[in-house]
Design a protein around this motif. Structure first.
Motif, PDB file in Angstrom:
ATOM      1  N   ALA A  23       0.825  -1.219   0.000  1.00  0.00           N
ATOM      2  CA  ALA A  23       0.000   0.000   0.000  1.00  0.00           C
ATOM      3  C   ALA A  23       0.850   1.257   0.000  1.00  0.00           C
ATOM      4  O   ALA A  23       0.465   2.281  -0.572  1.00  0.00           O
ATOM      5  CB  ALA A  23      -0.941  -0.006   1.200  1.00  0.00           C
ATOM      6  N   PHE A  24       2.014   1.189   0.658  1.00  0.00           N
ATOM      7  CA  PHE A  24       2.889   2.357   0.722  1.00  0.00           C
ATOM      8  C   PHE A  24       4.251   2.090   0.072  1.00  0.00           C
ATOM      9  O   PHE A  24       5.164   2.910   0.204  1.00  0.00           O
ATOM     10  CB  PHE A  24       3.059   2.816   2.185  1.00  0.00           C
ATOM     11  CG  PHE A  24       1.764   3.232   2.817  1.00  0.00           C
ATOM     12  CD1 PHE A  24       1.168   4.442   2.492  1.00  0.00           C
ATOM     13  CD2 PHE A  24       1.109   2.401   3.722  1.00  0.00           C
ATOM     14  CE1 PHE A  24      -0.040   4.827   3.062  1.00  0.00           C
ATOM     15  CE2 PHE A  24      -0.098   2.777   4.301  1.00  0.00           C
ATOM     16  CZ  PHE A  24      -0.669   3.994   3.959  1.00  0.00           C
ATOM     17  N   ASP A  25       4.393   0.958  -0.596  1.00  0.00           N
ATOM     18  CA  ASP A  25       5.653   0.595  -1.275  1.00  0.00           C
ATOM     19  C   ASP A  25       6.864   0.781  -0.373  1.00  0.00           C
ATOM     20  O   ASP A  25       7.883   1.380  -0.763  1.00  0.00           O
ATOM     21  CB  ASP A  25       5.822   1.430  -2.559  1.00  0.00           C
ATOM     22  CG  ASP A  25       4.781   1.071  -3.617  1.00  0.00           C
ATOM     23  OD1 ASP A  25       4.014   0.111  -3.409  1.00  0.00           O
ATOM     24  OD2 ASP A  25       4.734   1.753  -4.657  1.00  0.00           O
ATOM     25  N   ILE A  26       6.775   0.223   0.830  1.00  0.00           N
ATOM     26  CA  ILE A  26       7.830   0.411   1.825  1.00  0.00           C
ATOM     27  C   ILE A  26       7.843  -0.792   2.766  1.00  0.00           C
ATOM     28  O   ILE A  26       6.819  -1.461   2.935  1.00  0.00           O
ATOM     29  CB  ILE A  26       7.577   1.725   2.623  1.00  0.00           C
ATOM     30  CG1 ILE A  26       8.800   2.139   3.449  1.00  0.00           C
ATOM     31  CG2 ILE A  26       6.355   1.579   3.514  1.00  0.00           C
ATOM     32  CD1 ILE A  26       8.633   3.530   4.102  1.00  0.00           C
ATOM     33  N   THR A  27       8.977  -1.090   3.351  1.00  0.00           N
ATOM     34  CA  THR A  27       8.983  -2.136   4.377  1.00  0.00           C
ATOM     35  C   THR A  27       8.258  -1.562   5.607  1.00  0.00           C
ATOM     36  O   THR A  27       8.313  -0.350   5.859  1.00  0.00           O
ATOM     37  CB  THR A  27      10.414  -2.538   4.814  1.00  0.00           C
ATOM     38  OG1 THR A  27      11.016  -1.410   5.456  1.00  0.00           O
ATOM     39  CG2 THR A  27      11.253  -2.973   3.625  1.00  0.00           C
ATOM     40  N   THR A  28       7.598  -2.436   6.343  1.00  0.00           N
ATOM     41  CA  THR A  28       6.919  -1.933   7.538  1.00  0.00           C
ATOM     42  C   THR A  28       7.956  -1.520   8.589  1.00  0.00           C
ATOM     43  O   THR A  28       7.665  -0.725   9.471  1.00  0.00           O
ATOM     44  CB  THR A  28       5.951  -2.991   8.115  1.00  0.00           C
ATOM     45  OG1 THR A  28       6.676  -4.193   8.387  1.00  0.00           O
ATOM     46  CG2 THR A  28       4.815  -3.278   7.142  1.00  0.00           C
ATOM     47  N   LYS A  29       9.147  -2.060   8.478  1.00  0.00           N
ATOM     48  CA  LYS A  29      10.249  -1.662   9.367  1.00  0.00           C
ATOM     49  C   LYS A  29      10.602  -0.189   9.126  1.00  0.00           C
ATOM     50  O   LYS A  29      10.788   0.583  10.088  1.00  0.00           O
ATOM     51  CB  LYS A  29      11.462  -2.555   9.089  1.00  0.00           C
ATOM     52  CG  LYS A  29      12.640  -2.354  10.011  1.00  0.00           C
ATOM     53  CD  LYS A  29      13.771  -3.291   9.582  1.00  0.00           C
ATOM     54  CE  LYS A  29      15.044  -3.010  10.372  1.00  0.00           C
ATOM     55  NZ  LYS A  29      16.146  -3.884   9.912  1.00  0.00           N
ATOM     56  N   ALA A  60       8.076  -4.135  12.054  1.00  0.00           N
ATOM     57  CA  ALA A  60       8.819  -4.954  11.086  1.00  0.00           C
ATOM     58  C   ALA A  60       8.154  -6.275  10.730  1.00  0.00           C
ATOM     59  O   ALA A  60       7.478  -6.895  11.560  1.00  0.00           O
ATOM     60  CB  ALA A  60      10.224  -5.217  11.621  1.00  0.00           C
ATOM     61  N   GLY A  61       8.376  -6.719   9.475  1.00  0.00           N
ATOM     62  CA  GLY A  61       7.840  -7.996   9.017  1.00  0.00           C
ATOM     63  C   GLY A  61       7.154  -7.926   7.658  1.00  0.00           C
ATOM     64  O   GLY A  61       6.823  -8.956   7.085  1.00  0.00           O
TER      65      GLY A  61
END
Lengths: 131, 131, 131, 131
Positions: free
Chosen positions: D62-68, D95-96
């Protein structure tokens, strides 16, 4: 108790049936607590059916009944009409969910969504047979 | 005002009835504010009925009516059809919820779920009688 | 597997502790699937704590951890910050929830809410000790 | 476009890593639309992590990013603090979750939950490498 290996065997059998009838499906397996063990969306299956398949699996375990049979008691005028508004919208009242039984006891559920009610139920039955 | 001791007496009577008819139930008691006082899930009762029993108790107090009678006014074509979509899905419109009265005034509700509509209502009646 | 009789014994021990410290509580017990087995609200306990106690029981089973320990990892800057927004708001990240273990394996959870975090945890511990 | 076969390959690699570090995980893969393609819960993985793994996969796409990395911008005082309350609670900010890329373009996401943030991220990386 349903292990991941069980869920995969059930899903594989359901996928095979879905391929045979030429209708891509979402297939989900829940355990005795109604919690998701595994889910797959076959290529080109409806995205609106992801949620439905998971909720059909939950419903068939939550009430120890096929969603097809629950449907027959949940239409306007029937004894359970309105049950679809309970449990925060998790109760699916159309065909495609079947309880998974071991030694006569319900220990989980399979939920299938992606075609007609008849197709969904047939694919769920194929999955159930592999348990 | 319904005390926890009242709720326990009501639940004990309902459980006794459920055991008699051989159908394990979820039983919930709500107070005058519609708020849960106590809930029990009898062994092997449906997990999908936890939420329903609590909401039937709420509904029967929220509208001072049995959910069985509310059902009779909430089917498609009836004057209250659609009420099950109100209150964030807390309104249950099938049998099993009964208002609890003291001196003619509704001071709470009992909600039962786990069998047919007829069974749920019968168990709720047994609970009510103990109040 | 947690039976209703187990849940009642756990709740009775928790109630006794709550009475000792003079703080009325909501006490809930969930099974291995995270599903509610029983709940009681002691007289004069907060109505806002009904939901919290039930969700603390769920949380402590869902992550096999006390909600007190989960709290220590879920503050801003911690590794699980934001976990309270998951699972449709069911994750409680403050003290009062403790996993219930049998032979070293988590088979359920108790959730207590109605006082300070320290009080809630102490009452939950008393309940756990009765399992 | 992520096919079911891709998702399975990704999940298999993630499972292998999870087994290596001895921590059972929930693993989910979402496609370019953020919609779930497949999910597995390894035996004994937390049931509270089912939802989290699916939402981490969604968030990373959704945001083109790692959740970390999203986490690093979403703590109290940071520029995105509060984002976890958006999208009906689907945004996971720990993270994950890792975007899945094809020719430099994000076409999906993997979400892993079941251990520490570091473990979840490591397992997600192993899955990503198999894409």
């Amino acid at each position: 108790m349903i292990q991941l290996a069980d869920a995969r065997r059930i899903i594989a059998a359901a996928e095979k049936k879905a391929a045979e009838i030429g209708q891509p499906m979402n297939i989900a397996v829940a355990d005795a607590g109604g919690n998701l063990v595994a889910h797959v969306r076959m290529d080109n299956a409806w995205i609106g059916s992801i949620d439905i398949s998971i909720k059909k699996a939950w419903t068939s375990r939550a009430f120890d009944i096929t969603t097809k049979d629950l449907a027959a008691n949940s239409q306007s005028g029937d004894q359970f009409f309105g049950i679809h508004a309970s449990n925060d919208g998790k109760v699916m009242i159309f065909a495609g969910g079947i309880p998974l039984k071991k030694d006569g006891k319900v220990v989980g559920g399979i939920g299938v969504s992606g075609g007609s009610g008849e197709q969904d139920h047939a694919v769920a039955e194929a999955g159930t047979a592999a348990f």
